[in-house]
Design a protein around this motif. Sequence first.
Motif, PDB file in Angstrom:
ATOM      1  N   GLU A  12       1.314  -1.196  -0.144  1.00 56.64           N
ATOM      2  CA  GLU A  12       0.318  -0.225   0.482  1.00 56.64           C
ATOM      3  C   GLU A  12       0.447   1.412   0.097  1.00 56.64           C
ATOM      4  OE1 GLU A  12      -3.249   0.590  -0.015  1.00 56.64           O
ATOM      5  OE2 GLU A  12      -3.603  -1.727  -1.093  1.00 56.64           O
ATOM      6  N   ALA A  18       2.312   1.510  -3.772  1.00 56.06           N
ATOM      7  CA  ALA A  18       1.006   2.042  -4.569  1.00 56.06           C
ATOM      8  C   ALA A  18       0.820   3.716  -4.493  1.00 56.06           C
ATOM      9  CB  ALA A  18      -0.236   1.203  -3.861  1.00 56.06           C
ATOM     10  N   MET A  19       0.749   3.395  -2.715  1.00 51.50           N
ATOM     11  CA  MET A  19       0.143   5.395  -2.799  1.00 51.50           C
ATOM     12  C   MET A  19       1.887   6.367  -2.975  1.00 51.50           C
ATOM     13  SD  MET A  19      -0.182   7.075   1.098  1.00 51.50           S
ATOM     14  CE  MET A  19       1.662   6.478   1.735  1.00 51.50           C
ATOM     15  N   ILE A  40       1.468   6.321  -7.319  1.00 48.81           N
ATOM     16  CA  ILE A  40      -0.104   7.449  -7.342  1.00 48.81           C
ATOM     17  C   ILE A  40       0.416   9.028  -7.182  1.00 48.81           C
ATOM     18  CG2 ILE A  40      -2.301   8.169  -6.884  1.00 48.81           C
ATOM     19  CD1 ILE A  40      -2.627   5.485  -6.107  1.00 48.81           C
ATOM     20  N   TYR A  41       1.646   9.427  -5.836  1.00 47.43           N
ATOM     21  CA  TYR A  41       1.988  10.565  -5.950  1.00 47.43           C
ATOM     22  C   TYR A  41       2.626  11.593  -6.605  1.00 47.43           C
ATOM     23  CZ  TYR A  41       3.826  14.837  -3.487  1.00 47.43           C
ATOM     24  OH  TYR A  41       4.352  15.654  -3.638  1.00 47.43           O
ATOM     25  N   LYS A  83       2.579  10.290  -9.494  1.00 45.68           N
ATOM     26  CA  LYS A  83       1.573   9.793 -10.960  1.00 45.68           C
ATOM     27  C   LYS A  83       1.241  11.056 -11.630  1.00 45.68           C
ATOM     28  CE  LYS A  83       1.883   5.262 -12.302  1.00 45.68           C
ATOM     29  NZ  LYS A  83       0.811   4.357 -12.801  1.00 45.68           N
ATOM     30  N   THR A  84       0.159  11.557  -9.951  1.00 49.13           N
ATOM     31  CA  THR A  84      -1.145  12.558 -10.423  1.00 49.13           C
ATOM     32  C   THR A  84      -0.900  13.648  -9.429  1.00 49.13           C
ATOM     33  OG1 THR A  84      -1.550  11.906  -8.396  1.00 49.13           O
ATOM     34  CG2 THR A  84      -2.362  11.146 -10.833  1.00 49.13           C
ATOM     35  N   ARG A 130      -1.115  14.251  -6.569  1.00 49.41           N
ATOM     36  CA  ARG A 130      -1.381  14.085  -4.856  1.00 49.41           C
ATOM     37  C   ARG A 130      -1.550  12.896  -4.280  1.00 49.41           C
ATOM     38  NH1 ARG A 130      -5.646  18.296  -5.991  1.00 49.41           N
ATOM     39  NH2 ARG A 130      -5.643  18.414  -8.244  1.00 49.41           N
ATOM     40  N   PRO A 160      -3.302  10.534  -1.681  1.00 48.57           N
ATOM     41  CA  PRO A 160      -4.203   9.591  -2.179  1.00 48.57           C
ATOM     42  C   PRO A 160      -5.034   9.336  -0.237  1.00 48.57           C
ATOM     43  CG  PRO A 160      -3.331   8.544  -3.377  1.00 48.57           C
ATOM     44  CD  PRO A 160      -1.971   9.497  -2.846  1.00 48.57           C
ATOM     45  N   GLU A 171      -9.748  15.847  -9.952  1.00 45.44           N
ATOM     46  CA  GLU A 171      -8.532  14.562 -11.168  1.00 45.44           C
ATOM     47  C   GLU A 171      -9.874  14.406 -12.255  1.00 45.44           C
ATOM     48  OE1 GLU A 171      -8.757  11.206  -7.878  1.00 45.44           O
ATOM     49  OE2 GLU A 171      -7.804  13.111  -8.144  1.00 45.44           O
TER      50      GLU A 171
END
Length: 93
Positions: free
Chosen positions: A9, A12-13, A16-17, A19-20, A22, A24, A84
């Motif tokens: 996790e 993955a977090m 995502i940070y 890539k975006t 942001r 989550p 997003e």
Amino acid sequence: MLLLFIYLELGAMIGIYFKTHRLPVQFLIFIAITALSRHLVIDVQHVSDSFHLYLLLSISASIFLLSGALFVLSLTASKYGRPEDDPTRDEKS
């Protein structure tokens, strides 16, 4: 095994940070629920008997509260949308 889920996790977090750009919040709640359940399964066995019931109840209530928060976050995200998901937002910002 549960420690592996925590690491997955976190990975993955972080992915995502990057890539975006942001963070989550839902992933943080997943990590907290997994850490509390790991604590409930593994570490509670070493606690004295008099404190054992209150610790079990407080950890279980915390997991239930975090699950409720996760439900509210997903409900509001589906009702009001995520930043997003906004089609009028410029992709370069």
